[in-house]
Every structure is written in C-alpha cells, then in structure tokens.
Design a protein around this motif. Sequence first.
Motif, PDB file in Angstrom:
ATOM      1  N   GLY A   7      39.694  23.501 -10.997  1.00  0.00           N
ATOM      2  CA  GLY A   7      39.194  22.255 -11.518  1.00  0.00           C
ATOM      3  C   GLY A   7      38.050  22.196 -12.249  1.00  0.00           C
ATOM      4  O   GLY A   7      37.724  21.034 -12.884  1.00  0.00           O
ATOM      5  N   ARG A   8      37.341  23.017 -12.456  1.00  0.00           N
ATOM      6  CA  ARG A   8      36.401  23.137 -13.370  1.00  0.00           C
ATOM      7  C   ARG A   8      36.538  23.460 -14.697  1.00  0.00           C
ATOM      8  O   ARG A   8      37.707  23.978 -15.067  1.00  0.00           O
ATOM      9  CB  ARG A   8      34.877  24.090 -12.943  1.00  0.00           C
ATOM     10  CG  ARG A   8      34.963  25.280 -13.380  1.00  0.00           C
ATOM     11  CD  ARG A   8      33.536  25.947 -13.205  1.00  0.00           C
ATOM     12  NE  ARG A   8      33.523  27.463 -13.242  1.00  0.00           N
ATOM     13  CZ  ARG A   8      33.671  28.299 -14.302  1.00  0.00           C
ATOM     14  NH1 ARG A   8      34.039  27.526 -15.559  1.00  0.00           N
ATOM     15  NH2 ARG A   8      33.709  29.575 -14.253  1.00  0.00           N
ATOM     16  N   HIS A   9      35.835  22.875 -15.765  1.00  0.00           N
ATOM     17  CA  HIS A   9      35.987  23.132 -17.093  1.00  0.00           C
ATOM     18  C   HIS A   9      35.441  24.558 -17.504  1.00  0.00           C
ATOM     19  O   HIS A   9      35.012  25.267 -16.815  1.00  0.00           O
ATOM     20  CB  HIS A   9      35.390  22.215 -18.013  1.00  0.00           C
ATOM     21  CG  HIS A   9      35.670  20.559 -17.725  1.00  0.00           C
ATOM     22  ND1 HIS A   9      36.847  20.157 -18.465  1.00  0.00           N
ATOM     23  CD2 HIS A   9      35.414  19.722 -16.845  1.00  0.00           C
ATOM     24  CE1 HIS A   9      37.237  19.176 -18.343  1.00  0.00           C
ATOM     25  NE2 HIS A   9      36.187  18.814 -17.194  1.00  0.00           N
ATOM     26  N   SER A  10      35.985  24.866 -18.780  1.00  0.00           N
ATOM     27  CA  SER A  10      35.651  26.468 -19.167  1.00  0.00           C
ATOM     28  C   SER A  10      34.152  26.560 -19.719  1.00  0.00           C
ATOM     29  O   SER A  10      33.649  25.858 -20.191  1.00  0.00           O
ATOM     30  CB  SER A  10      36.571  26.655 -20.256  1.00  0.00           C
ATOM     31  OG  SER A  10      37.904  26.702 -20.036  1.00  0.00           O
ATOM     32  N   GLY A  35      32.709  19.496 -25.394  1.00  0.00           N
ATOM     33  CA  GLY A  35      31.730  20.091 -24.364  1.00  0.00           C
ATOM     34  C   GLY A  35      30.391  19.809 -24.623  1.00  0.00           C
ATOM     35  O   GLY A  35      29.867  19.191 -25.562  1.00  0.00           O
ATOM     36  N   ARG A  36      29.699  20.508 -23.890  1.00  0.00           N
ATOM     37  CA  ARG A  36      28.057  20.542 -23.927  1.00  0.00           C
ATOM     38  C   ARG A  36      27.562  22.005 -24.506  1.00  0.00           C
ATOM     39  O   ARG A  36      28.141  23.035 -23.913  1.00  0.00           O
ATOM     40  CB  ARG A  36      27.640  20.460 -22.568  1.00  0.00           C
ATOM     41  CG  ARG A  36      25.865  20.507 -22.362  1.00  0.00           C
ATOM     42  CD  ARG A  36      25.308  19.275 -22.948  1.00  0.00           C
ATOM     43  NE  ARG A  36      25.546  18.110 -22.131  1.00  0.00           N
ATOM     44  CZ  ARG A  36      24.921  18.034 -21.295  1.00  0.00           C
ATOM     45  NH1 ARG A  36      23.681  18.426 -20.793  1.00  0.00           N
ATOM     46  NH2 ARG A  36      24.906  16.872 -20.200  1.00  0.00           N
ATOM     47  N   TYR A  37      26.649  21.863 -25.616  1.00  0.00           N
ATOM     48  CA  TYR A  37      25.904  23.075 -26.195  1.00  0.00           C
ATOM     49  C   TYR A  37      24.702  23.358 -25.035  1.00  0.00           C
ATOM     50  O   TYR A  37      23.991  22.478 -24.950  1.00  0.00           O
ATOM     51  CB  TYR A  37      25.615  22.732 -27.397  1.00  0.00           C
ATOM     52  CG  TYR A  37      24.591  23.905 -28.042  1.00  0.00           C
ATOM     53  CD1 TYR A  37      25.023  24.960 -28.496  1.00  0.00           C
ATOM     54  CD2 TYR A  37      23.340  23.575 -28.193  1.00  0.00           C
ATOM     55  CE1 TYR A  37      24.314  25.801 -29.037  1.00  0.00           C
ATOM     56  CE2 TYR A  37      22.432  24.564 -28.721  1.00  0.00           C
ATOM     57  CZ  TYR A  37      22.976  25.791 -29.154  1.00  0.00           C
ATOM     58  OH  TYR A  37      21.991  26.644 -29.366  1.00  0.00           O
ATOM     59  N   PRO A  78      26.695  22.896 -12.908  1.00  0.00           N
ATOM     60  CA  PRO A  78      27.097  21.543 -12.305  1.00  0.00           C
ATOM     61  C   PRO A  78      27.783  20.645 -13.610  1.00  0.00           C
ATOM     62  O   PRO A  78      28.447  20.019 -13.363  1.00  0.00           O
ATOM     63  CB  PRO A  78      25.830  20.832 -11.696  1.00  0.00           C
ATOM     64  CG  PRO A  78      24.629  21.851 -12.439  1.00  0.00           C
ATOM     65  CD  PRO A  78      25.105  22.989 -12.380  1.00  0.00           C
ATOM     66  N   LEU A  79      27.214  21.239 -14.812  1.00  0.00           N
ATOM     67  CA  LEU A  79      27.842  20.511 -15.919  1.00  0.00           C
ATOM     68  C   LEU A  79      29.147  21.026 -16.127  1.00  0.00           C
ATOM     69  O   LEU A  79      30.116  20.057 -16.636  1.00  0.00           O
ATOM     70  CB  LEU A  79      27.208  21.084 -17.230  1.00  0.00           C
ATOM     71  CG  LEU A  79      25.719  20.899 -17.264  1.00  0.00           C
ATOM     72  CD1 LEU A  79      25.072  21.459 -18.658  1.00  0.00           C
ATOM     73  CD2 LEU A  79      25.506  19.321 -17.357  1.00  0.00           C
TER      74      LEU A  79
END
Length: 199
Positions: A7-10, A35-37, A78-79
């Motif tokens: 369930g978590r993102h890459s 996504g987040r950098y 957590p991100l």
Amino acid sequence: MTNTAIGRHSFITVEGLSGSGKTTVSTQLARQLHGRYYKTPPELFTPIREAIDRNASAFARHLYYYAGVAQASAEIEPLLQYCPVVCDKYLATMLAYSRAQGLLVETPPIDLVVRPDFAFLLDASDALRRQRVERRGRITQIHDAFLRMEIDSGVMTQFRKLDLPTIDNNGEGVAAAVQSITSWMTTHGRRLCGRDELA
C-alpha cells in the motif's frame, strides 16, 4: 527481495557524482510522478556540512553521511504513505564515497533505514560535470578539490560495483533522462534494483 510495504508508494533514489544532474533529474521526476522531491543530507544536517567536508577525517565524514541517511529515512518513510518520493542521493552515494576513501563500510541494517524500490546511477563525463558545477557559480578551492577527489579516488568505480541501472545524462536533456528512468521502472516493475546489499 524488497522491503516494500503493502500500500505504500514507490521510493526512488537518484545517485551519482557531483554535476551529474541529480537535482535537476530528481526534481523533474518527482514532478512527473506527482511525488515529493527530497534531498540529502537532511536540512537538520546542512549547517555543519561545509565544515565536515573541509575538515573532517574520512571516518568522521562517513559517520556524518551515515547519520544523514538514517535521518532521511525517518523523514521519508511517513511520506511514502501519501505519495512517491524521489531522493537526491541516498544509500548508494554514502557507500560509494566512503568506500572510495578506503573505508570498509557495510549497508545499514534494514530495520534502521528504509530501502529504495528503485535506485538509479546518473552518468556524465568529467568535463560536462565540471561545466555544470561552474554554472552554479565560481568553483572554489573546496569544489575543485572535491571534483578531483571524485576522479582520483575512484568513486565511480565504487558506484559501478553496486550494479545500479545507469542512466546516460551526457547532454540529451533532462526529459530524456527522466524518460529513461520511467521506462526502466515500467519495464521492470516495482522492485529494488542494484546489488543484494541494498535490498
């Protein structure tokens, strides 16, 4: 084997020498993936980075960057519940630079740092890397010494021993590098790339 939680993102890392284009490619990749950098060392560590790079012994530098990876892991994990994370330098960079300085360092235990699902090595010629660094501003003695150290100590050799997929970033443009990364991920699926020691 991966430690990808259901369930978590890459979690993707972009590794390489200074001037190879890590920041530009990572930023664009994160944008494309919605996504987040994230950049290491973490913000908490930046006030002393210059002093560490200039004055610390090889072992002290290793401890600094090792701790930085551990802190980055704590902030990134957590991100990943909300979006993909693209990290500019992570485990492979810490290992390659420390080993190039002659240190016999091991990968942190899997319960200490989150492992990437994908890790890529950006490759660019030494001349092009220097040009890119020069574009950021005047190359100081510290920058010049660091660029020479990367070549003389064989950092790239240590990177190659980690067997990461290599992305050519010799001037085709950031879009081409990002396309190469996304194509690799699509083709190979969600699994760790690189040697077993990063798994």
